[in-house]
Design a protein around this motif. Structure first.
Motif, PDB file in Angstrom:
ATOM      1  N   LEU A   1       3.097  -5.101   3.542  1.00 23.91           N
ATOM      2  CA  LEU A   1       4.429  -5.558   3.170  1.00 23.91           C
ATOM      3  C   LEU A   1       5.437  -4.435   3.347  1.00 23.91           C
ATOM      4  O   LEU A   1       5.152  -3.279   3.029  1.00 23.91           O
ATOM      5  N   ALA A   2       6.605  -4.789   3.849  1.00 26.11           N
ATOM      6  CA  ALA A   2       7.674  -3.802   3.990  1.00 26.11           C
ATOM      7  C   ALA A   2       8.151  -3.390   2.603  1.00 26.11           C
ATOM      8  O   ALA A   2       8.139  -4.188   1.665  1.00 26.11           O
ATOM      9  N   PRO A   3       8.549  -2.133   2.451  1.00 22.90           N
ATOM     10  CA  PRO A   3       9.069  -1.685   1.149  1.00 22.90           C
ATOM     11  C   PRO A   3      10.210  -2.589   0.688  1.00 22.90           C
ATOM     12  O   PRO A   3      11.048  -3.002   1.469  1.00 22.90           O
ATOM     13  N   GLY A   4      10.183  -2.909  -0.600  1.00 24.91           N
ATOM     14  CA  GLY A   4      11.207  -3.768  -1.168  1.00 24.91           C
ATOM     15  C   GLY A   4      10.839  -5.239  -1.190  1.00 24.91           C
ATOM     16  O   GLY A   4      11.557  -6.057  -1.739  1.00 24.91           O
ATOM     17  N   HIS A   5       9.704  -5.602  -0.601  1.00 23.83           N
ATOM     18  CA  HIS A   5       9.292  -7.013  -0.549  1.00 23.83           C
ATOM     19  C   HIS A   5       8.062  -7.279  -1.410  1.00 23.83           C
ATOM     20  O   HIS A   5       7.343  -8.240  -1.187  1.00 23.83           O
ATOM     21  N   GLU A   6       7.842  -6.426  -2.400  1.00 22.16           N
ATOM     22  CA  GLU A   6       6.670  -6.560  -3.266  1.00 22.16           C
ATOM     23  C   GLU A   6       6.930  -7.463  -4.466  1.00 22.16           C
ATOM     24  O   GLU A   6       6.062  -7.653  -5.292  1.00 22.16           O
ATOM     25  N   LYS A   7       8.125  -8.019  -4.578  1.00 23.42           N
ATOM     26  CA  LYS A   7       8.465  -8.790  -5.766  1.00 23.42           C
ATOM     27  C   LYS A   7       8.222 -10.287  -5.604  1.00 23.42           C
ATOM     28  O   LYS A   7       8.455 -11.058  -6.520  1.00 23.42           O
ATOM     29  N   SER A   8       7.758 -10.719  -4.440  1.00 23.88           N
ATOM     30  CA  SER A   8       7.487 -12.136  -4.244  1.00 23.88           C
ATOM     31  C   SER A   8       6.142 -12.491  -4.877  1.00 23.88           C
ATOM     32  O   SER A   8       5.511 -11.678  -5.543  1.00 23.88           O
ATOM     33  N   LEU A   9       5.702 -13.704  -4.652  1.00 24.42           N
ATOM     34  CA  LEU A   9       4.428 -14.174  -5.197  1.00 24.42           C
ATOM     35  C   LEU A   9       3.276 -13.247  -4.805  1.00 24.42           C
ATOM     36  O   LEU A   9       2.404 -12.944  -5.605  1.00 24.42           O
ATOM     37  N   ILE A  10       3.291 -12.792  -3.558  1.00 21.70           N
ATOM     38  CA  ILE A  10       2.276 -11.853  -3.079  1.00 21.70           C
ATOM     39  C   ILE A  10       2.920 -10.472  -3.071  1.00 21.70           C
ATOM     40  O   ILE A  10       3.862 -10.218  -2.328  1.00 21.70           O
ATOM     41  N   SER A  11       2.423  -9.576  -3.904  1.00 20.19           N
ATOM     42  CA  SER A  11       3.025  -8.250  -4.028  1.00 20.19           C
ATOM     43  C   SER A  11       2.333  -7.206  -3.160  1.00 20.19           C
ATOM     44  O   SER A  11       2.833  -6.095  -3.009  1.00 20.19           O
ATOM     45  N   ARG A  12       1.194  -7.567  -2.594  1.00 21.75           N
ATOM     46  CA  ARG A  12       0.495  -6.666  -1.678  1.00 21.75           C
ATOM     47  C   ARG A  12      -0.251  -7.497  -0.657  1.00 21.75           C
ATOM     48  O   ARG A  12      -0.934  -8.454  -1.002  1.00 21.75           O
ATOM     49  N   ASN A  13      -0.084  -7.132   0.600  1.00 20.54           N
ATOM     50  CA  ASN A  13      -0.801  -7.783   1.695  1.00 20.54           C
ATOM     51  C   ASN A  13      -1.096  -6.703   2.723  1.00 20.54           C
ATOM     52  O   ASN A  13      -0.321  -6.470   3.639  1.00 20.54           O
ATOM     53  N   ASP A  14      -2.196  -6.018   2.525  1.00 20.05           N
ATOM     54  CA  ASP A  14      -2.664  -5.010   3.478  1.00 20.05           C
ATOM     55  C   ASP A  14      -3.780  -5.654   4.285  1.00 20.05           C
ATOM     56  O   ASP A  14      -4.829  -5.994   3.733  1.00 20.05           O
ATOM     57  N   THR A  15      -3.525  -5.849   5.566  1.00 20.57           N
ATOM     58  CA  THR A  15      -4.489  -6.528   6.423  1.00 20.57           C
ATOM     59  C   THR A  15      -4.791  -5.649   7.627  1.00 20.57           C
ATOM     60  O   THR A  15      -3.892  -5.047   8.207  1.00 20.57           O
ATOM     61  N   GLU A  16      -6.061  -5.573   7.981  1.00 23.06           N
ATOM     62  CA  GLU A  16      -6.503  -4.758   9.108  1.00 23.06           C
ATOM     63  C   GLU A  16      -7.466  -5.566   9.965  1.00 23.06           C
ATOM     64  O   GLU A  16      -8.425  -6.147   9.466  1.00 23.06           O
ATOM     65  N   PHE A  17      -7.178  -5.619  11.265  1.00 25.22           N
ATOM     66  CA  PHE A  17      -8.049  -6.259  12.250  1.00 25.22           C
ATOM     67  C   PHE A  17      -8.650  -5.144  13.099  1.00 25.22           C
ATOM     68  O   PHE A  17      -7.905  -4.420  13.758  1.00 25.22           O
ATOM     69  N   ARG A  18      -9.950  -5.010  13.101  1.00 24.68           N
ATOM     70  CA  ARG A  18     -10.622  -3.971  13.884  1.00 24.68           C
ATOM     71  C   ARG A  18     -11.561  -4.641  14.884  1.00 24.68           C
ATOM     72  O   ARG A  18     -12.381  -5.486  14.517  1.00 24.68           O
ATOM     73  N   LEU A  19     -11.429  -4.272  16.174  1.00 24.53           N
ATOM     74  CA  LEU A  19     -12.184  -4.894  17.258  1.00 24.53           C
ATOM     75  C   LEU A  19     -13.164  -3.905  17.872  1.00 24.53           C
ATOM     76  O   LEU A  19     -12.797  -2.765  18.166  1.00 24.53           O
TER      77      LEU A  19
END
Length: 146
Positions: A80-98
């Protein structure tokens, strides 16, 4: 409290095709059921998305996320971009490794860490994240192998 899940799946496609699918942010609503809209807000010098907006259906609610994306030759990560942690989802760290398997397939590992701005029992939060992750990986595999 955050919830982390990790899934690994074998996909019958080359890593470059998978990365191309992952980097095509605008097409996410075509293959990912929870994504209502998606758009690239900024791109890097190689024309890869570096900032994106997604509107999701999550827990029966509409959630807007602004994501910051990072790329390597075989990975895509976002948070999540800084400042967008106040919505329903406060953290979304996702990593795709191939990882190329050598037989024309690719092993994809997806690691997701979510945190909600709701008081949810830990087991319910984990179940929501696991279900969403499993669905997203399955839908991605179907899109990539089509």
């Amino acid at each position: 409290m955050s919830t982390t899940v990790s899934r690994t799946i074998l996909i019958a496609a080359q890593p470059d095709k998978l990365l191309s699918t992952l980097r095509d942010i605008a097409a996410y609503p075509d293959w990912q059921q929870d994504v209502e809209t998606a758009e690239v807000l900024e791109a890097d010098e190689l024309a890869r998305p570096s900032r994106a907006r997604m509107v999701l259906s999550a827990i029966g609610k509409r959630v807007e996320q602004i994501l910051v994306l990072e790329h390597t030759d075989r990975e895509l990560k976002w948070s999540l971009a800084p400042g967008h942690e106040k919505s329903l989802i406060s953290r979304n760290d996702t990593e795709f490794r191939l990882v190329e398997t050598g037989d024309g397939s690719t092993e994809l590992t997806v690691r997701q860490e979510f945190e909600f701005n709701l008081k949810l029992p830990r087991t319910l939060a984990r179940r929501i994240v696991e279900r969403r992750s499993a669905s997203m990986v399955r839908q991605f595999k179907e899109a990539a192998e089509a």
